[in-house]
Design a protein around this motif. Structure first.
Motif, mmCIF file in Angstrom:
data_model
loop_
_atom_site.group_PDB
_atom_site.id
_atom_site.type_symbol
_atom_site.label_atom_id
_atom_site.label_comp_id
_atom_site.label_asym_id
_atom_site.label_seq_id
_atom_site.Cartn_x
_atom_site.Cartn_y
_atom_site.Cartn_z
ATOM 1 N N THR A 95 6.716 32.314 25.350
ATOM 2 C CA THR A 95 7.013 31.361 26.410
ATOM 3 C C THR A 95 5.764 30.560 26.777
ATOM 4 O OG1 THR A 95 8.047 31.141 28.590
ATOM 5 C CG2 THR A 95 6.560 32.991 28.293
ATOM 6 N N SER A 96 5.938 29.502 27.518
ATOM 7 C CA SER A 96 4.847 28.656 27.994
ATOM 8 C C SER A 96 4.243 29.286 29.244
ATOM 9 C CB SER A 96 5.415 27.281 28.331
ATOM 10 O OG SER A 96 4.434 26.443 28.900
ATOM 11 N N PRO A 97 2.939 29.114 29.449
ATOM 12 C CA PRO A 97 1.954 28.421 28.626
ATOM 13 C C PRO A 97 1.324 29.360 27.607
ATOM 14 C CG PRO A 97 0.948 29.047 30.698
ATOM 15 C CD PRO A 97 2.395 29.504 30.750
ATOM 16 N N LEU A 98 0.647 28.755 26.618
ATOM 17 C CA LEU A 98 -0.130 29.510 25.632
ATOM 18 C C LEU A 98 -1.595 29.136 25.809
ATOM 19 C CD1 LEU A 98 2.141 29.081 22.471
ATOM 20 C CD2 LEU A 98 2.019 31.033 24.022
ATOM 21 N N THR A 99 -2.472 30.120 25.810
ATOM 22 C CA THR A 99 -3.898 29.876 26.012
ATOM 23 C C THR A 99 -4.627 30.013 24.678
ATOM 24 O OG1 THR A 99 -3.767 30.720 28.270
ATOM 25 C CG2 THR A 99 -5.958 30.580 27.278
ATOM 26 N N VAL A 100 -5.285 28.927 24.277
ATOM 27 C CA VAL A 100 -6.066 28.916 23.033
ATOM 28 C C VAL A 100 -7.513 29.159 23.422
ATOM 29 C CG1 VAL A 100 -6.701 27.592 20.981
ATOM 30 C CG2 VAL A 100 -4.454 27.238 22.053
#
Length: 112
Positions: A95-100
């Motif tokens: 699910t959102s958000p994704l942390t890069v």
């Protein structure tokens, strides 16, 4: 050897074969074959793309948020993947958000 009034059904990989014995008089058995089974078809629909995508910069990271697509293609979406360029750093999640993480401060990045 024939057996009066008996039907023998043989089911194999290529279809159905029905052999029925003739009644009395020693006649010739009748053999009929059904058409071969059809090949199953699978209908695949690609899900829509996420919308409202936004990347927010942080210290050595970017937080990528998005809205799930309106169409899931008829199946549950099990994960999303975000990849940075440059660096080719990928992060997946459900699910959102994704942390890069692992990004270099001061470098411009594009995320796909």
């Amino acid at each position: 050897m024939f057996m009066s009034g008996k039907i023998l059904n043989v089911i194999g990989c290529v279809g159905l074969l029905v052999l029925s014995a003739c009644g009395g008089g020693g006649g010739t058995p009748a053999v009929s074959t059904a058409s071969p089974p059809s090949t199953p078809t699978v209908s695949v629909t690609v899900p829509g793309a996420p919308t409202s995508v936004l990347a927010t910069a942080g210290q050595g990271q970017a937080i990528v948020s998005f809205t799930a697509p309106a169409s899931n293609g008829g199946a549950t979406i099990t994960s999303y993947t975000v990849t940075s360029s440059p660096g080719n750093i990928s992060v997946s999640g459900v699910t959102s958000p994704l942390t890069v993480t692992g990004l270099t401060n001061g470098t411009a990045y594009t995320f796909t």
